[in-house]
Design a protein around this motif. Structure first.
Motif: not given
Length: 309
Positions: A301, A237-239, A275, A231-233
Motif C-alpha cells: 500500500w 470484499e475489495t473491488s 495498491r 480500491v474500495e473495501a
C-alpha cells in the motif's frame, strides 16, 4: 513383510505381481493385524470345547467372514488416517513413508495380538488352517448367517474397491507444482521483507526487489504486470475502482531456479491508499489483468503525492 517392503520400495517397474502384493498389503494385512488385537478369541464352536465356547458368544468373538470383512475395512481406515496425517506432517505423503508407517503399525499390532492370544486359554485362542479361510467365501461350506447372499456380494464389492484403489494409494505422491512471488526492499544493500516504500511521488523513480521462484517441475516463462490500483473495501470484499498499468516484463526460469531482481517503477498518478500490485501469469496475461485472474500476486500500500515541480 520383507517381500512387501522390497516389492513396494525397490524400483523394479510395474507388474501384475507387484500390484497384487501392494493391494494385499494396503487392503488387508494392517487391518487384519488390528482386528487380531481386538478379537484374539476364536469364534464359538471352533474348538473341541464347544459347549464352553458357545456359552461365550458375546465375549468379543467374531466369525471368519466378519473377521475378513473387518480386516479390509480397518485397513481402509488406517490408510485414511495416514493420508489425513500427511496434512500435518507432509513428509508422510510419500510412497516410502506410507509403506514404513504401515509396516510399523502392522508389526506392532501383530506383536500385541500375539500377546493377547497367549493370554487366552488355549482352547479359546483364534487360529485356523488355510482351508478354513478358503471356506469363508464359499456359501456351500458356510453356516448360519454366512449363507446369506447379500453379505457375500457386499464383501465382494469391498474387495473390488480396495484392489482398484490400492495401486493409486501406494503410487508415488505427485507433488503439485507451484511458483513463489514476493516483494522485498533494500536495507543497507541487503534485500529484506520489511521497510517497503509507502510514500511515492508522481514522476519519480522508486525501486522494489521482485522475487520469483519456479517449482513447477519444468522450465516456465512468466509475465509480470505491475499496476497501481485505487480500491474500495466493502466489508471483507475489495473491488478495484480504477487501475493504471505501470509496467510489464517477462522472465524464463528453469525448474528449481529463483531470481530476485530490482524493478524500477515510476508512478503516473497521485492518490492515497493506492495498491501497488504485481500480477504474475504463466505465459501471456489476459486482456484485462487483475488479481482475480492472476496466478500469483503480491502488493504493498502506498500514497502517491503530486510532483513538487
Amino acid at each position: 513383510m520383507l517381500v512387501v517392503v522390497l516389492t513396494v520400495l525397490v524400483p523394479i517397474g510395474e507388474s501384475p505381481f507387484r500390484t497384487v502384493i501392494r493391494a494385499l498389503f494396503v487392503g488387508f494385512l494392517p487391518g487384519y493385524a488390528l482386528v487380531a488385537v481386538l478379537f484374539p478369541r476364536a469364534p464359538a464352536g471352533d474348538h473341541v470345547d464347544t459347549i464352553r465356547a458357545r456359552k461365550r458368544v458375546s465375549d468379543g468373538r467374531i466369525g471368519h467372514f466378519e473377521r475378513f470383512a473387518l480386516s479390509i475395512a480397518a485397513s481402509c481406515g488406517l490408510l485414511a488416517l495416514i493420508a489425513g496425517g500427511s496434512f500435518v506432517v507432509p513428509v508422510v505423503h510419500t510412497t516410502a513413508a506410507t509403506v514404513w508407517v504401515l509396516v510399523v503399525l502392522t508389526v506392532g499390532f501383530t506383536a500385541l495380538a500375539a500377546a493377547r492370544r497367549l493370554a487366552c486359554p488355549p482352547a479359546e485362542r483364534f487360529g485356523r488352517p488355510i482351508m478354513a479361510w478358503i471356506g469363508v467365501l464359499d456359501p456351500s461350506r458356510s453356516t448360519g448367517s454366512n449363507r446369506d447372499l447379500l453379505p457375500t456380494i457386499a464383501l465382494g464389492f469391498v474387495v473390488v474397491f480396495v484392489l482398484s484403489s490400492a495401486t493409486y494409494a501406494m503410487a508415488p505422491a505427485q507433488e503439485p507444482g507451484y511458483t513463489e512471488l514476493y516483494l522485498l526492499s533494500e536495507d543497507s544493500g541487503e534485500p529484506v521483507a520489511e521497510g517497503y516504500p509507502d510514500e511515492l511521488t508522481v514522476g519519480e523513480e522508486r525501486s522494489l526487489i521482485v522475487g520469483i521462484g519456479n517449482e513447477e517441475g519444468t522450465t516456465t516463462t512468466y509475465t509480470v504486470v505491475v499496476q497501481l490500483q485505487e480500491v474500495e473495501a466493502d466489508g471483507s470484499e475489495t473491488s478495484v475502482r480504477s487501475s493504471t498499468e505501470l509496467d510489464r516484463f517477462a522472465v524464463t526460469l528453469e525448474d528449481g531456479e529463483t531470481v530476485e531482481g530490482e524493478h524500477t517503477l515510476t508512478p503516473e498518478r497521485s492518490g492515497e491508499d493506492l495498491r501497488l500490485i504485481y500480477l504474475l501469469y504463466v505465459e501471456d496475461p489476459p486482456d484485462s489483468p487483475g488479481e482475480e485472474n492472476a496466478y500469483r500476486s503480491a502488493y504493498v500500500w502506498v500514497d502517491v503525492d503530486e510532483s513538487s515541480g
